[in-house]
Design a protein around this motif. Structure first.
Motif, PDB file in Angstrom:
ATOM      1  N   SER A 105      54.058  29.704  70.610  1.00 33.52           N
ATOM      2  CA  SER A 105      54.214  29.969  69.214  1.00 33.52           C
ATOM      3  C   SER A 105      55.076  31.261  68.920  1.00 33.52           C
ATOM      4  O   SER A 105      55.969  31.503  68.252  1.00 33.52           O
ATOM      5  CB  SER A 105      52.856  29.813  68.270  1.00 33.52           C
ATOM      6  OG  SER A 105      53.084  30.051  66.744  1.00 33.52           O
ATOM      7  N   SER A 108      59.042  22.495  64.894  1.00 34.24           N
ATOM      8  CA  SER A 108      58.542  23.197  63.847  1.00 34.24           C
ATOM      9  C   SER A 108      57.475  24.234  64.473  1.00 34.24           C
ATOM     10  O   SER A 108      56.828  23.986  65.780  1.00 34.24           O
ATOM     11  CB  SER A 108      57.929  22.547  62.630  1.00 34.24           C
ATOM     12  OG  SER A 108      56.712  21.817  63.280  1.00 34.24           O
ATOM     13  N   GLN A 109      57.137  25.263  63.744  1.00 30.54           N
ATOM     14  CA  GLN A 109      55.993  26.333  64.408  1.00 30.54           C
ATOM     15  C   GLN A 109      54.816  25.461  64.617  1.00 30.54           C
ATOM     16  O   GLN A 109      54.031  25.715  65.501  1.00 30.54           O
ATOM     17  CB  GLN A 109      55.789  27.291  63.362  1.00 30.54           C
ATOM     18  CG  GLN A 109      55.009  28.315  63.764  1.00 30.54           C
ATOM     19  CD  GLN A 109      55.842  29.489  64.517  1.00 30.54           C
ATOM     20  OE1 GLN A 109      57.145  29.380  64.691  1.00 30.54           O
ATOM     21  NE2 GLN A 109      55.216  30.474  65.352  1.00 30.54           N
ATOM     22  N   LYS A 110      54.158  24.550  63.710  1.00 35.39           N
ATOM     23  CA  LYS A 110      53.111  23.750  63.874  1.00 35.39           C
ATOM     24  C   LYS A 110      53.270  22.861  65.240  1.00 35.39           C
ATOM     25  O   LYS A 110      52.369  22.956  65.825  1.00 35.39           O
ATOM     26  CB  LYS A 110      52.973  23.023  62.834  1.00 35.39           C
ATOM     27  CG  LYS A 110      51.565  22.136  62.970  1.00 35.39           C
ATOM     28  CD  LYS A 110      51.370  21.204  61.642  1.00 35.39           C
ATOM     29  CE  LYS A 110      49.975  20.289  61.785  1.00 35.39           C
ATOM     30  NZ  LYS A 110      49.747  19.547  60.505  1.00 35.39           N
ATOM     31  N   GLN A 111      54.412  22.212  65.504  1.00 32.56           N
ATOM     32  CA  GLN A 111      54.617  21.389  66.506  1.00 32.56           C
ATOM     33  C   GLN A 111      54.577  22.264  67.821  1.00 32.56           C
ATOM     34  O   GLN A 111      53.946  21.772  68.905  1.00 32.56           O
ATOM     35  CB  GLN A 111      55.896  20.664  66.536  1.00 32.56           C
ATOM     36  CG  GLN A 111      55.859  19.459  65.340  1.00 32.56           C
ATOM     37  CD  GLN A 111      57.210  19.232  64.878  1.00 32.56           C
ATOM     38  OE1 GLN A 111      58.174  19.610  65.135  1.00 32.56           O
ATOM     39  NE2 GLN A 111      57.235  17.796  64.642  1.00 32.56           N
TER      40      GLN A 111
END
Length: 322
Positions: free
Chosen positions: A102, A13-16
């Motif tokens: 990111s 994910s974007q956070k990961q």
């Protein structure tokens, strides 16, 4: 599209991606900090050792190659001299790594989702995504890069006593523009560098993963990162030298370890000045240590990123199973 080529842009994910990129940048910076200091010292040295006339009236050290520079810094400044500027550099790499990965994931995913007539080939997608990610990350973190260079350029006599003191001094004496000296060279360098790096990395990774012979650096991720970095770094190195020379301009220019750094204004004029006074050798001064730095830095960065991402994905799977 082959699964191997799109793996980096599709996983997590974007956070990961943000967390894995930050961890990768942080670890990589600490490992290559000494080589970075050596590179900066060599890039700021304007005289050529092959020309005796050029070292007359030089008020500062005369470094002779990577190993000679290492020995001289250790002798004159101690072990800590090799980690000068490490605090702003760690902040730089931490932020840069997170923003870079990111932005790369977001841009490449956006381009991949375009309708069929407009969908780009993988190498073009990787180049554009890498270039845009690099430009954004460079601009956003540039003040940290400038402070890192200035601290690394300090010899035994300190120009700045602390990070906060350096920020106050630049803001007071040079204004907001002072934090962005050489940004044009930085963006001009990072766009082709990151574009070439990610395009090469994405192309090499599946190829190396399928090789039957054992790979150096342990994995195809690390090996692809090393090769891609060396190719990209060599292509854009003159702009890196230009950026370093511009970053130490201003009222403190004559107080660094090299006290004979000329006055430079603008990217094009700086390139012309270096070429005229120092030739091709001046443009590529410090390239050897830069490549030595780039190889382990990229290998550690990409390997750490992949490992951190794997840990995050496994943790996510465990949470789902509970």
């Amino acid at each position: 599209m082959s699964g191997g080529v799109v793996q980096l842009r599709d996983e997590g994910s974007q956070k990961q991606v943000l967390i894995a990129g930050a961890v990768a940048g942080l670890v990589s910076r600490f490992v290559i900090a000494p080589l970075d200091v050596i590179k900066i010292r060599l890039q700021l040295q304007i005289h050529s050792l092959s020309d005796p006339l050029s070292i007359r009236n030089v008020n500062g050290p005369i470094y002779k190659g990577t190993l000679g520079t290492l020995k001289q810094i250790l002798r004159e400044e101690g072990l800590t001299g090799l980690w000068k500027g490490n605090i702003p550099a760690e902040a730089l790499y931490l932020t840069y790594g997170a923003v870079q990965f990111s932005a790369y994931k977001y841009t490449s995913s956006l381009l991949s989702s375009m309708p069929a007539p407009y969908q780009l080939p993988d190498p073009v997608n990787s180049f554009i995504s890498g270039a845009l990610a690099g430009a954004g990350a460079t601009t956003g973190t540039y003040p940290l890069d400038l402070l890192r260079t200035r601290f690394a350029a300090q010899g035994r006599d300190r120009v700045y006593s602390s990070i906060m003191a350096s920020i106050r001094d630049v803001a007071t004496t040079e204004g907001p523009k002072g934090f962005f000296r050489g940004l044009g060279a930085g963006v001009s360098q990072i766009v082709p560098y990151m574009g070439l790096f990610f395009a090469s990395y994405e192309s090499l990774k599946p190829f190396l993963a399928n090789m039957a012979i054992p790979l150096p650096f342990g994995t195809s991720d690390a090996a692809a990162g090393v090769i891609a970095s060396v190719l990209a770094k060599t292509a854009v190195y003159p702009l890196d030298t230009t950026r370093k020379r511009l970053q130490v301009q201003g009222p403190t220019r004559s107080r660094y370890v090299h006290r004979n750094i000329p006055v430079y204004k603008g990217v094009v004029r700086t390139i012309g000045h270096i070429w005229k006074r120092e030739g091709m050798r001046g443009m590529y001064r410090g390239l050897t240590v830069s490549l030595l730095k780039a190889a382990p830095a990229s290998a550690v960065t990409m390997w750490t990123y992949e490992q951190a991402m794997a840990v995050l994905l496994r943790s996510e799977d465990k949470l789902k199973d509970e």
